[in-house]
Every structure is written in structure tokens, then in C-alpha cells.
Design an enzyme around this catalytic site. Structure first.
Site, PDB file in Angstrom:
ATOM      1  N   CYS A   1      -1.456   3.237   0.222  1.00  0.00           N
ATOM      2  CA  CYS A   1      -2.655   3.334   1.045  1.00  0.00           C
ATOM      3  C   CYS A   1      -3.444   2.036   0.895  1.00  0.00           C
ATOM      4  O   CYS A   1      -3.472   1.424  -0.158  1.00  0.00           O
ATOM      5  CB  CYS A   1      -3.581   4.489   0.699  1.00  0.00           C
ATOM      6  SG  CYS A   1      -2.779   6.084   0.809  1.00  0.00           S
TER       7      CYS A   1
ATOM      8  N   ARG B   1       0.866  -1.304   3.016  1.00  0.00           N
ATOM      9  CA  ARG B   1       0.634  -0.360   1.918  1.00  0.00           C
ATOM     10  C   ARG B   1       0.824   1.096   2.341  1.00  0.00           C
ATOM     11  O   ARG B   1       0.770   2.005   1.512  1.00  0.00           O
ATOM     12  CB  ARG B   1      -0.780  -0.533   1.374  1.00  0.00           C
ATOM     13  CG  ARG B   1      -1.068  -1.927   0.855  1.00  0.00           C
ATOM     14  CD  ARG B   1      -2.495  -2.028   0.383  1.00  0.00           C
ATOM     15  NE  ARG B   1      -2.725  -1.175  -0.745  1.00  0.00           N
ATOM     16  CZ  ARG B   1      -2.521  -1.506  -2.004  1.00  0.00           C
ATOM     17  NH1 ARG B   1      -2.075  -2.706  -2.294  1.00  0.00           N
ATOM     18  NH2 ARG B   1      -2.757  -0.662  -2.986  1.00  0.00           N
TER      19      ARG B   1
ATOM     20  N   TRP C   1      -0.484   6.241   3.301  1.00  0.00           N
ATOM     21  CA  TRP C   1       0.899   6.619   2.968  1.00  0.00           C
ATOM     22  C   TRP C   1       0.774   8.003   2.357  1.00  0.00           C
ATOM     23  O   TRP C   1       0.231   8.173   1.268  1.00  0.00           O
ATOM     24  CB  TRP C   1       1.489   5.631   1.975  1.00  0.00           C
ATOM     25  CG  TRP C   1       2.947   5.859   1.694  1.00  0.00           C
ATOM     26  CD1 TRP C   1       4.004   5.380   2.409  1.00  0.00           C
ATOM     27  CD2 TRP C   1       3.505   6.610   0.614  1.00  0.00           C
ATOM     28  NE1 TRP C   1       5.181   5.784   1.834  1.00  0.00           N
ATOM     29  CE2 TRP C   1       4.913   6.553   0.734  1.00  0.00           C
ATOM     30  CE3 TRP C   1       2.964   7.334  -0.442  1.00  0.00           C
ATOM     31  CZ2 TRP C   1       5.774   7.166  -0.150  1.00  0.00           C
ATOM     32  CZ3 TRP C   1       3.821   7.968  -1.332  1.00  0.00           C
ATOM     33  CH2 TRP C   1       5.208   7.881  -1.182  1.00  0.00           C
TER      34      TRP C   1
ATOM     35  N   ASN D   1      -7.602   5.557  -2.313  1.00  0.00           N
ATOM     36  CA  ASN D   1      -6.220   5.145  -2.553  1.00  0.00           C
ATOM     37  C   ASN D   1      -5.856   5.613  -3.959  1.00  0.00           C
ATOM     38  O   ASN D   1      -6.527   5.256  -4.915  1.00  0.00           O
ATOM     39  CB  ASN D   1      -6.125   3.616  -2.444  1.00  0.00           C
ATOM     40  CG  ASN D   1      -4.848   3.031  -3.033  1.00  0.00           C
ATOM     41  OD1 ASN D   1      -4.851   1.923  -3.532  1.00  0.00           O
ATOM     42  ND2 ASN D   1      -3.754   3.758  -2.984  1.00  0.00           N
ATOM     43  N   GLY D   2      -4.830   6.447  -4.059  1.00  0.00           N
ATOM     44  CA  GLY D   2      -4.424   6.945  -5.373  1.00  0.00           C
ATOM     45  C   GLY D   2      -4.094   8.422  -5.293  1.00  0.00           C
ATOM     46  O   GLY D   2      -3.878   8.960  -4.198  1.00  0.00           O
TER      47      GLY D   2
ATOM     48  N   GLU E   1      21.138  -4.821  -4.935  1.00  0.00           N
ATOM     49  CA  GLU E   1      20.010  -5.270  -4.104  1.00  0.00           C
ATOM     50  C   GLU E   1      20.424  -5.313  -2.624  1.00  0.00           C
ATOM     51  O   GLU E   1      19.656  -4.913  -1.745  1.00  0.00           O
ATOM     52  CB  GLU E   1      19.536  -6.644  -4.604  1.00  0.00           C
ATOM     53  CG  GLU E   1      18.484  -7.337  -3.753  1.00  0.00           C
ATOM     54  CD  GLU E   1      17.191  -6.559  -3.571  1.00  0.00           C
ATOM     55  OE1 GLU E   1      16.966  -5.539  -4.259  1.00  0.00           O
ATOM     56  OE2 GLU E   1      16.401  -6.945  -2.699  1.00  0.00           O
TER      57      GLU E   1
ATOM     58  N   LYS F   1      18.578  -3.169   0.254  1.00  0.00           N
ATOM     59  CA  LYS F   1      17.977  -3.818   1.423  1.00  0.00           C
ATOM     60  C   LYS F   1      18.508  -3.189   2.698  1.00  0.00           C
ATOM     61  O   LYS F   1      17.756  -2.874   3.613  1.00  0.00           O
ATOM     62  CB  LYS F   1      18.321  -5.314   1.362  1.00  0.00           C
ATOM     63  CG  LYS F   1      17.347  -6.205   2.007  1.00  0.00           C
ATOM     64  CD  LYS F   1      16.240  -6.691   1.085  1.00  0.00           C
ATOM     65  CE  LYS F   1      15.618  -5.616   0.262  1.00  0.00           C
ATOM     66  NZ  LYS F   1      14.672  -6.004  -0.713  1.00  0.00           N
TER      67      LYS F   1
ATOM     68  N   GLU G   1      17.043   0.350   3.243  1.00  0.00           N
ATOM     69  CA  GLU G   1      15.628   0.432   3.620  1.00  0.00           C
ATOM     70  C   GLU G   1      15.370  -0.082   5.027  1.00  0.00           C
ATOM     71  O   GLU G   1      14.516   0.447   5.727  1.00  0.00           O
ATOM     72  CB  GLU G   1      14.646  -0.223   2.630  1.00  0.00           C
ATOM     73  CG  GLU G   1      15.093  -1.297   1.759  1.00  0.00           C
ATOM     74  CD  GLU G   1      14.015  -1.865   0.812  1.00  0.00           C
ATOM     75  OE1 GLU G   1      13.011  -1.216   0.527  1.00  0.00           O
ATOM     76  OE2 GLU G   1      14.222  -2.997   0.351  1.00  0.00           O
TER      77      GLU G   1
ATOM     78  N   HIS H   1      36.663   4.259  -9.801  1.00  0.00           N
ATOM     79  CA  HIS H   1      36.299   5.533 -10.420  1.00  0.00           C
ATOM     80  C   HIS H   1      35.526   6.438  -9.459  1.00  0.00           C
ATOM     81  O   HIS H   1      34.706   7.238  -9.893  1.00  0.00           O
ATOM     82  CB  HIS H   1      35.496   5.268 -11.695  1.00  0.00           C
ATOM     83  CG  HIS H   1      36.249   4.436 -12.674  1.00  0.00           C
ATOM     84  ND1 HIS H   1      37.326   4.928 -13.382  1.00  0.00           N
ATOM     85  CD2 HIS H   1      36.127   3.131 -13.012  1.00  0.00           C
ATOM     86  CE1 HIS H   1      37.818   3.950 -14.145  1.00  0.00           C
ATOM     87  NE2 HIS H   1      37.109   2.863 -13.926  1.00  0.00           N
TER      88      HIS H   1
ATOM     89  N   LYS I   1       4.802  -0.872   0.677  1.00  0.00           N
ATOM     90  CA  LYS I   1       5.126  -2.036  -0.153  1.00  0.00           C
ATOM     91  C   LYS I   1       4.565  -1.909  -1.566  1.00  0.00           C
ATOM     92  O   LYS I   1       5.185  -2.309  -2.525  1.00  0.00           O
ATOM     93  CB  LYS I   1       4.576  -3.299   0.495  1.00  0.00           C
ATOM     94  CG  LYS I   1       4.981  -4.536  -0.250  1.00  0.00           C
ATOM     95  CD  LYS I   1       5.153  -5.703   0.632  1.00  0.00           C
ATOM     96  CE  LYS I   1       5.818  -6.838  -0.087  1.00  0.00           C
ATOM     97  NZ  LYS I   1       7.245  -6.603  -0.335  1.00  0.00           N
TER      98      LYS I   1
HETATM   99  C1  G6P Z   1       8.356  -0.718  -3.324  1.00  0.00           C
HETATM  100  C2  G6P Z   1       8.710  -1.864  -2.412  1.00  0.00           C
HETATM  101  C3  G6P Z   1       9.869  -2.649  -3.001  1.00  0.00           C
HETATM  102  C4  G6P Z   1       9.541  -3.107  -4.408  1.00  0.00           C
HETATM  103  C5  G6P Z   1       9.121  -1.948  -5.300  1.00  0.00           C
HETATM  104  C6  G6P Z   1       8.538  -2.442  -6.622  1.00  0.00           C
HETATM  105  O1  G6P Z   1       9.366   0.219  -3.327  1.00  0.00           O
HETATM  106  O2  G6P Z   1       9.047  -1.395  -1.122  1.00  0.00           O
HETATM  107  O3  G6P Z   1      10.129  -3.775  -2.187  1.00  0.00           O
HETATM  108  O4  G6P Z   1      10.646  -3.745  -4.961  1.00  0.00           O
HETATM  109  O5  G6P Z   1       8.101  -1.182  -4.658  1.00  0.00           O
HETATM  110  O6  G6P Z   1       7.344  -3.119  -6.342  1.00  0.00           O
HETATM  111  P1  G6P Z   1       6.736  -4.267  -7.214  1.00  0.00           P
HETATM  112  O7  G6P Z   1       5.511  -4.690  -6.439  1.00  0.00           O
HETATM  113  O8  G6P Z   1       6.386  -3.672  -8.544  1.00  0.00           O
HETATM  114  O9  G6P Z   1       7.728  -5.347  -7.331  1.00  0.00           O
END
Ligand code: G6P
Length: 611
Positions: free
Chosen positions: A2, A27, A73, A99-100, A484, A488, A491, A507, A606
Site C-alpha cells: 500500500c 506498492r 494492496w 499502510n500495514g 531467478e 521473473k 511474475e 529426480h 513491489k
Molecule cells: C517483492 C517484489 C520482489 C522482491 C521481493 C523482496 O516480492 O515483487 O521483486 O524481490 O519483494 O523485496 P526487497 O525489497 O526486500 O528486495
């Protein structure tokens, strides 16, 4: 998650807040709302993106100079108009954005229902605003006093900004566990979850700390703790330009940020890597050298992409420093009573510096006597401030929800740390150290060269855009890159993707292989090259489609794979910095081809400031 924004001053508040919300949409973006304080409080809120709120309020001519806004969010209650913020108390006197998460909201709600309160939403926030109102009414106190009392009873994390009918000249904000920045202007003040809504108006900011209350009018900022003692605000100068948070001609932030990487990595190395004197300066490490050289072990805590950077760092640090390393999901680490104590070094990796699980994980480790080192991108963020020491990644603001340039900057900082500590500890010879420095110096140029192959990646993306599943395989330093790459892709494109160590494929995952399954191998030339060649053969023998990320000039894998994507030759320790790039581009192009919003994928946010 948020995002919250507020304004108090002489400008019309509505456009300032609306623009701020757009900047904070990363956010959370399932609903948004704005409350303005004109003659009285008017609230506009709606399910959907900020653009929908904007269209819906097009005919509103709002001249109010005070207001609060929120982009959500969802945590408690689905995205809906009713659950969108701001929320207003039963009497209508208080309006609040939050927010929280208020963890004890259910019991507080029962208390309030017993007292006759009613609720229009399913949110914890509406409970909080009414809880503050109840305390204020019962004690006949000021809002400030009521907030102090209420917040002492609240369990959870919050930043709140409250407006009170009859007091249009001030806003009151409070923080615990979620971020809040105050922008200090001339006769005006801004509040926001981060500096991006503020930067256009002022570069002077105050980062509010946990358990602080901020009473803000257009000419004054009063900071107090929950014990009502005044705190002297510390005003900092922001080192950020507006251009950094705009798209700069690219279609999406994600693409811009991928192409930012030669520059962001140059920034990351600037002032640290000195090729003339063959030296590395990492003040945060140098100031505590013995902590690192004598560390019994290093525990890395992080989430998401940052956790993948931690996995690469495990290989780097164990190889160069011979210190045992464990890499933990912050969310698991914080709850499982880990054995931590003096002599342990915790490295917290976080782009935002606000991820709730990472933040609490390091709080716990700090309480148990561990040394905390933060590898953080967002300057002044909570994790940076909670750490004993740290190194910023200097990747610049990352807006696209999927992390790209922050990841490579994290890898660069972690590589520098491993080199520095290894050299000081004596586990890395001077010759090897100098060789690594030379390799590191060439990284930005090699990143640029790799990105120049984007048209090839785009062609591969077109070929696989309709795939249902994807497998990413790698070994050694490239195993975390496989994880990774898969993260990616899922998402951004919503294609089911899994990352595996290439040898583990036998396995289980190999059962998935048929002529429809694309398997992306990260197969650059390193110690495991021959092994991975065999793994490619195993997939081809089962008619799988192979895409291979290979070292330039590789003819062997080129003769086996359906598609190859080349990266320049580099030492295996730094290989992830290059091999991840084709996977970033591939996800981006597939997401775009599937018509998806790559900057704001569904259900994600994010900055994850809830557990
Ligand atoms: C969210 C974001 C990711 C990020 C993760 C950790 O899931 O979408 O892109 O890697 O949080 O966030 P940070 O800010 O702690 O790297």
C-alpha cells in the site's frame, strides 16, 4: 505494501496526491482513494488502478489544500470500493489512510461492535479509525492523545495519516514498521511512503522512525514519541532526480530498468573499485573488518529476488572467504527460533529496505547479538537504518514490480564484499584479487554488450510466448540464476515456471519433458560446463525444446540447442551478472506479447510491508 500520500499547504491538494499515488502504485494497485479537507471532508475511493480513480473524478473541481490518499494492496477484504481507503469513523469526525496490518483487529472489532460501532468494510483499517475515535470520545481527549493511547494497544505494523473534522489546518501521522517520509517545503508539507511523490516539490525530507507521531501543519512539523516527548526532526537532502523515476522514452519501467543496468552498475562500482590503485573501498566492511574476517558464519536473510542474490553470494563468499554461509528466507528464519549469537554476521539483502519479514528477521538477530550488515537499495530505508553497517547498491529507484537492476547491483556489492573480505582474511591471493578486480571493471561494458542482443531474445520470446510451462536449469553460480529466471517469467507472464539445479532434474522434473516443454539452460563456460552439456543431451533425447544461455562463440551447445542466447565470457563468479540478462529480457518480451501489464503484474506489489 500500500502507498500513502498526503499534502498540506497552499496548492490544490487533489492533483498533488493523485500524481503521488501514481508514483506509489508499485506498492499496490487494486484500489485507491483520496479524502480532501475543504469546507468539510470529501472522500473519493474506488476499486481499480489510480487511473480509474482519476477518470472517475475528472469532473471534480477540488480546491482543498489539505488531503490524504492511498493506493491499496488488499490484505483484509477483497479489492472493492468499500474496502478502499480512506476510511472514516462512525461519527464522520476522523478519516484515515493506513499502510500495514493491525494483527489484533478482530478482538478490537468485537470490543467496538459491543459498544455499538458498525462497519462498512472488512478492513483492519476501519477498525483502527473507530478504535481511535472511541478512545478520543471516552477520554474526551485530543486526537493526538487518543492516537498515542490507541497505538500502544495496537499489535502489528502501520503508517497512518489522520484528518479530523474541525481541524483542517493539521494532519497527524504515526509510524511503526511501515515507511513514512515527510517532504519539507516552504509553507507546505508532503507525506508519503517513499520520496517519489515528493521529489518534484522538495528534496528536503525527514524519515519518520517507529513509534513516532508527526503533527503536521503547513508551516510546522512537530515530532513526538508515543510518550509525548518531543523529538528534533533531522532533515536530510535527497540524492534523487525526477528523471530517475520516469520512464524516459521506454514503454515500461521494467524495460528501462533492464537497460539502465550498464549505468546502474557503473554507479554501484563508482568510488569503490579503483583500477589505478587496484583497490576496493567498501566503508561499511572496512569499518568492521575484524567482524567479517573473524565471523564464525554468515547468515543471509532476504525475500524474493533478493534471496536469489543471497544464494549467489553463498557461492561467492564460501569460495573467496572460506566462511560458512547459510541463506534463509526471512519469513522462515524469523519464526523458527534460529540459533544465532555473537560471532554471527547477518547480511540482509533488500531492494526496498522495507520488506516486513526481512526487517523483523534482522531485529530478532540483532536482539540475539548478531552483527547486521544491510545490502539495500533504498537510501534511508528501515533495513538500512536498523543495520549496524551496510553498503548501498546505488541502482537508483526501481519502479517495475519485477526486480531487475536491483538484482545485478546486489550481486555486484556482494561480489565486492567477498573479494574484500577474502583479501583481508588471506583466503584470496593478491593475484587472484587483482584478476577479479579487472573482471569486475569490465562488467558494465559486458552488460551493455549482452543487452545489445535484445532483438534475438525478442525472437525467442515470440517462439515461446504461448508456452504453458517452462523449466529453468543451471549449475553452480548459475543455479540461482535459473531460480531467478523462473521467478521473473512467472511474475511477468503468468506462465508456470520452475527453476532447478540442472542435475536435480533427473529426480523429478524430467518427467515433465516432452516436445512442448521449453527448457532454458544457463550454460555458460565454467567448471560445470561438461556436466551441463550432458544435461542438455538428456533433455534433447526426450524431445524437449532447449534454449541455452551460452558464452559467446560456443559451438558445441549451439549445435544441440534449439535457440542460443550469447553472453560475453566472464569469470564464473561474476557470470550471473550477465547470464541473468537474457532471462530478464525474455520474461519482459513474453509478458508484453501476452498483452500483460509487466510493470504491475496481478496480485503483486513491489514493497511487501506485510508478513
Ligand atoms: C517483492 C517484489 C520482489 C522482491 C521481493 C523482496 O516480492 O515483487 O521483486 O524481490 O519483494 O523485496 P526487497 O525489497 O526486500 O528486495
Amino acid at each position: 505494501m500500500c502507498g500513502i500520500v498526503a499534502y498540506i499547504g497552499s496548492r490544490p491538494a487533489f492533483p498533488v496526491i493523485l500524481k503521488g499515488l501514481k508514483r506509489l502504485e508499485y506498492r499496490g494497485y487494486d484500489s485507491s482513494g483520496i479524502a480532501l479537507f475543504g469546507e468539510e471532508v470529501a472522500c473519493f475511493k474506488r476499486k481499480g488502478r489510480v487511473a480509474e480513480l482519476e477518470a472517475w473524478t475528472e469532473s471534480v473541481t477540488a480546491t482543498a489544500h489539505v488531503g490524504i490518499g492511498h493506493t491499496r494492496w488488499a490484505t483484509h477484504g477483497e479489492p472493492s470500493d468499500a474496502n478502499a481507503h480512506p476510511h472514516t469513523s462512525n461519527s464522520g469526525r476522523l478519516t484515515l489512510v493506513h499502510n500495514g496490518i493491525i494483527e489484533n483487529y478482530a478482538s478490537l472489532k468485537q470490543e467496538l461492535i459491543a459498544k455499538g460501532y458498525t462497519f462498512k468494510s472488512e478492513t483492519d483499517t476501519e477498525v483502527l479509525v473507530n478504535f481511535i475515535e472511541e478512545i478520543q470520545q471516552k477520554n474526551e481527549s485530543t486526537l493526538e492523545e487518543a492516537m498515542r493511547i490507541a497505538l500502544k494497544r495496537v499489535v502489528g505494523a502501520y503508517v497512518i495519516i489522520v484528518m479530523e473534522e474541525g481541524f483542517p489546518e493539521r494532519l497527524i501521522a504515526a509510524r511503526k514498521g511501515s515507511p513514512l517520509v515527510i517532504g519539507v517545503g516552504e509553507g507546505e508539507h508532503f507525506l508519503a511512503s517513499d520520496a517519489s511523490p515528493i521529489i518534484e516539490y522538495t528534496k528536503r525530507v525527514i524519515y519518520v522512525n517507529d513509534y513516532e507521531l508527526a503533527i503536521i501543519s503547513k508551516d510546522e512539523i512537530i515530532l513526538k514519541n508515543l510518550g509525548n516527548e518531543p523529538i528534533t526532526p533531522y532533515i536530510q537532502q535527497l540524492d534523487m532526480e525526477l528523471a530517475q523515476i520516469e520512464k524516459g522514452g521506454y514503454d515500461h519501467f521494467m524495460l528501462k530498468e533492464i537497460f539502465d543496468q550498464p549505468a546502474s552498475l557503473t554507479d554501484c562500482l563508482r568510488g569503490r573499485l579503483d583500477m589505478e590503485n587496484l583497490s576496493l573501498t567498501l566503508k561499511g566492511v572496512e569499518d568492521h573488518l575484524s567482524v567479517f574476517t573473524q565471523a564464525k558464519r554468515i547468515v543471509i536473510v532476504a525475500c524474493g529476488t533478493s534471496w536469489h542474490a543471497g544464494l549467489v553470494a553463498e557461492y561467492m563468499i564460501e569460495t573467496l572467504c572460506r566462511i560458512p554461509v547459510e541463506v534463509e528466507y526471512a519469513s522462515e528464519f524469523r519464526y523458527r527460533n534460529p540459533v544465532i549469537g555473537p560471532g554471527d554476521v547477518i547480511i540482509a539483502i533488500s531492494q526496498s529496505g522495507e520488506t516486513a519479514d526481512t526487517l523483523v528477521a534482522i531485529e530478532r538477530a540483532k536482539e540475539q547479538g548478531a552483527f547486521i550488515f544491510g545490502v539495500v537499495n533504498a537510501v534511508g530505508s528501515s533495513i538500512a537504518r536498523l543495520s549496524h553497517s551496510g553498503a548501498y547498491t546505488h541502482a537508483g529507484p526501481e519502479i517495475g514490480v519485477a526486480s531487475t537492476k536491483a538484482f545485478t547491483a546486489q550481486l555486484t556489492v556482494l561480489a565486492m564484499m567477498a573479494m574484500k573480505i577474502g583479501k583481508e582474511k588471506g583466503t584470496l591471493s593478491s593475484d587472484e584479487y587483482n584478476r577479479y578486480l579487472a573482471e569486475l571493471a569490465q562488467i558494465p561494458a559486458k552488460v551493455e554488450k549482452t543487452l545489445a542482443t535484445h532483438e534475438q531474445v525478442k525472437a525467442v520470446a515470440a517462439y515461446y510466448a504461448e508456452a504453458r510451462d517452462f523449466l529453468f536449469l543451471g549449475r553452480g553460480y548459475n543455479f540461482p540464476v535459473a531460480l531467478e529466471g523462473a521467478l521473473k517469467l512467472k511474475e511477468i507472464s503468468y506462465i508456470h515456471a520452475e527453476g532447478y539445479p540442472a542435475a536435480e532434474m533427473k529426480h523429478g522434473p524430467i518427467a515433465l519433458v516432452d516436445e512442448n516443454l521449453p527448457v532454458l539452460f544457463i550454460a555458460t563456460q565454467d567448471a560445470y560446463y561438461e556436466k551441463i552439456v550432458s544435461n542438455i543431451q538428456e533433455i534433447k533425447a526426450r524431445k524437449g525444446k532447449v534454449i541455452a544461455v551460452v558464452t559467446e562463440g560456443d559451438t558445441l551447445i549451439s549445435s544441440m540447442a534449439d535457440h542460443v542466447l550469447e553472453v560475453p565470457a566472464v569469470d564464473e563468479l561474476l557470470a550471473p551478472l550477465l547470464s541473468v540478462l537474457p532471462t530478464q529480457l525474455l520474461s519482459y518480451y513474453i509478458g508484453v506479447l501476452r498483452g500483460l501489464d509487466v510493470d504491475k503484474p496481478r496480485n503483486l506489489a513491489k514493497s511487501v510491508t506485510v508478513e
